[in-house]
Design a protein around this motif. Structure first.
Motif, short mmCIF file in Angstrom:
data_model
loop_
_atom_site.label_atom_id
_atom_site.label_comp_id
_atom_site.label_asym_id
_atom_site.label_seq_id
_atom_site.Cartn_x
_atom_site.Cartn_y
_atom_site.Cartn_z
N ILE A 14 0.83 -1.21 0.00
CA ILE A 14 0.00 0.00 0.00
C ILE A 14 0.86 1.25 0.00
O ILE A 14 0.59 2.21 -0.73
CB ILE A 14 -0.95 -0.02 1.21
N LEU A 15 1.93 1.24 0.81
CA LEU A 15 2.83 2.39 0.87
C LEU A 15 3.52 2.61 -0.47
O LEU A 15 3.66 3.75 -0.93
CB LEU A 15 3.86 2.19 1.97
N THR A 16 3.93 1.51 -1.11
CA THR A 16 4.59 1.62 -2.42
C THR A 16 3.67 2.22 -3.47
O THR A 16 4.05 3.11 -4.24
CB THR A 16 5.09 0.24 -2.88
N VAL A 17 2.42 1.72 -3.51
CA VAL A 17 1.45 2.25 -4.47
C VAL A 17 1.17 3.72 -4.19
O VAL A 17 1.06 4.53 -5.12
CB VAL A 17 0.15 1.43 -4.41
N ALA A 18 1.05 4.09 -2.91
CA ALA A 18 0.81 5.49 -2.55
C ALA A 18 1.95 6.38 -3.04
O ALA A 18 1.71 7.46 -3.60
CB ALA A 18 0.63 5.63 -1.05
N LEU A 19 3.18 5.93 -2.85
CA LEU A 19 4.34 6.72 -3.30
C LEU A 19 4.38 6.84 -4.82
O LEU A 19 4.72 7.89 -5.35
CB LEU A 19 5.64 6.08 -2.77
N LEU A 20 4.02 5.74 -5.52
CA LEU A 20 3.99 5.78 -6.98
C LEU A 20 2.93 6.76 -7.49
O LEU A 20 3.16 7.50 -8.45
CB LEU A 20 3.74 4.38 -7.54
N ILE A 21 1.79 6.77 -6.82
CA ILE A 21 0.72 7.71 -7.23
C ILE A 21 1.16 9.15 -6.98
O ILE A 21 0.95 10.03 -7.81
CB ILE A 21 -0.59 7.38 -6.48
N ILE A 22 1.76 9.39 -5.81
CA ILE A 22 2.25 10.75 -5.49
C ILE A 22 3.29 11.19 -6.52
O ILE A 22 3.27 12.34 -7.00
CB ILE A 22 2.83 10.78 -4.06
N LEU A 23 4.21 10.28 -6.88
CA LEU A 23 5.24 10.61 -7.86
C LEU A 23 4.62 10.90 -9.23
O LEU A 23 5.02 11.85 -9.92
CB LEU A 23 6.24 9.46 -7.96
N THR A 24 3.62 10.10 -9.61
CA THR A 24 2.97 10.31 -10.90
C THR A 24 2.25 11.64 -10.95
O THR A 24 2.34 12.39 -11.94
CB THR A 24 1.96 9.17 -11.17
N VAL A 25 1.53 11.97 -9.87
CA VAL A 25 0.83 13.26 -9.80
C VAL A 25 1.83 14.41 -9.89
O VAL A 25 1.60 15.40 -10.60
CB VAL A 25 0.00 13.34 -8.50
N TYR A 26 2.94 14.28 -9.18
CA TYR A 26 3.97 15.33 -9.20
C TYR A 26 4.53 15.52 -10.61
O TYR A 26 4.69 16.66 -11.08
CB TYR A 26 5.09 14.97 -8.23
N LEU A 27 4.81 14.42 -11.30
CA LEU A 27 5.38 14.51 -12.64
C LEU A 27 4.38 15.11 -13.63
O LEU A 27 4.75 15.90 -14.51
CB LEU A 27 5.82 13.12 -13.11
N ILE A 28 3.10 14.75 -13.47
CA ILE A 28 2.08 15.32 -14.36
C ILE A 28 1.98 16.83 -14.14
O ILE A 28 1.93 17.61 -15.10
CB ILE A 28 0.72 14.64 -14.11
N ARG A 29 1.93 17.25 -12.88
CA ARG A 29 1.85 18.68 -12.59
C ARG A 29 3.09 19.42 -13.10
O ARG A 29 2.99 20.52 -13.66
CB ARG A 29 1.69 18.91 -11.09
N LYS A 30 4.25 18.80 -12.92
CA LYS A 30 5.50 19.42 -13.37
C LYS A 30 5.51 19.55 -14.88
O LYS A 30 5.96 20.57 -15.43
CB LYS A 30 6.68 18.57 -12.90
N SER A 31 5.00 18.54 -15.57
CA SER A 31 4.97 18.57 -17.03
C SER A 31 4.03 19.66 -17.53
O SER A 31 4.34 20.37 -18.49
CB SER A 31 4.52 17.20 -17.57
N ILE A 32 2.87 19.79 -16.87
CA ILE A 32 1.92 20.83 -17.28
C ILE A 32 2.51 22.22 -17.06
O ILE A 32 2.40 23.10 -17.92
CB ILE A 32 0.60 20.67 -16.50
N LYS A 33 3.16 22.41 -15.91
CA LYS A 33 3.79 23.71 -15.63
C LYS A 33 4.90 24.01 -16.63
O LYS A 33 5.02 25.14 -17.12
CB LYS A 33 4.36 23.71 -14.21
N LEU A 34 5.71 22.99 -16.97
CA LEU A 34 6.79 23.18 -17.94
C LEU A 34 6.22 23.51 -19.31
O LEU A 34 6.76 24.36 -20.03
CB LEU A 34 7.64 21.91 -18.01
#
Length: 273
Positions: A14-34
């Motif tokens: 569960i912790l691993t999946v949570a971290l993967l989701i957080i990382l994915t959300v961060y990368l998506i937001r970073k890509s949109i901002k870029l």
């Protein structure tokens, strides 16, 4: 083998999946901002609005995927859980009806460009201020008194935007019906002239620096206000960012003119001693 066995434990998964989701959300937001930083086909306010909205969308989707994973891993069949109970299905339908309506109206406001981040708006005729946050379900506006007001889209029955950049400041005096209108007209004309001379920097101007609409006296705009007197108003088209300050200056000049010229202000209906 140790790490493989550790991964098989439920909390670690569960912790691993949570971290993967957080990382994915961060990368998506970073890509949109870029993407917005590297492009210029949208204006700044439009980009800020889309950024705020995309942040809310990615947060909600991340939470939804996480809860779906946890429930499915624990053995819950979500389809059977909903369809197997008429009561649960009915309750969810009622709840989702309100939520879906908020989402649909939010998307409508966004894609029809009715609102932008930073716009000055009036909601339902009694709440006004600057939009600080646009989420999937609600707006947050900072009112002039400093309070942060949150309203869901489905509760918005009337929204005035102020034409985004074309804000008209409009202030008035309610003078006693015994006041000579000719004298009042002369004073109000002088106030309009004073405001154009002292506060011309607040006025909205064209590309040549000429005001689109200077401060002007609108004469008597309403008769017998609350059976107390007549309304004399002054207005001007000002820059959006200067609306509050321009209103303060105009009210000051009106109050000072009423004092110096001893204008007869409208009296209260309460005449009891």
């Amino acid at each position: 083998m140790f790490f493989l066995g550790l991964y098989e434990q439920l909390p670690v998964k569960i912790l691993t999946v949570a971290l993967l989701i957080i990382l994915t959300v961060y990368l998506i937001r970073k890509s949109i901002k870029l993407f917005f930083d590297k492009t210029s086909f949208l204006d700044e306010k439009r980009e800020e609005t889309l950024m705020h909205f995309s942040n809310q969308v990615t947060k909600v989707l991340g939470l939804v995927f996480f809860f779906i994973y946890v429930l499915s891993y624990l053995g819950f069949d979500l389809a059977k859980l909903v369809t197997g109970s008429v009561v649960v299905a009915g309750a969810l339908a009622l709840i989702l009806q309100h939520i879906i309506r908020d989402y649909i109206m939010g998307l409508t406001y966004l894609f029809e460009r009715q609102i932008h981040h930073g716009d000055y708006v009036i909601i339902n005729g009694n709440r006004q201020g600057k939009i600080e946050e646009i989420s999937m379900r609600h707006l947050k506006i900072r009112q002039y008194d400093g309070y942060l007001y949150t309203v869901s889209y489905s509760n918005i029955t009337e929204l005035q935007n102020g034409n985004r950049g074309r804000r008209r400041v409009n202030e008035s005096l309610v003078l006693n019906y015994r006041q000579n209108p000719d004298d009042a007209f002369k004073v109000m004309e002088e106030v309009a002239q004073i405001c154009n001379e002292k506060y011309g920097e607040y006025l909205l101007k064209d590309e040549n620096g000429v005001p689109l609409e200077s401060y002007k006296f609108n004469q008597i705009t309403e008769l017998n206000v609350d059976f107390r007197g007549h309304r004399y108003s002054i207005s001007g088209l000002v820059k959006e960012t200067d609306l509050v300050e321009a209103g303060k200056k105009l009210r000051y000049e009106l109050a000072m003119a009423a004092y110096k010229n001893e204008l007869m202000m409208a009296e209260s209906l309460n005449t009891s001693q």
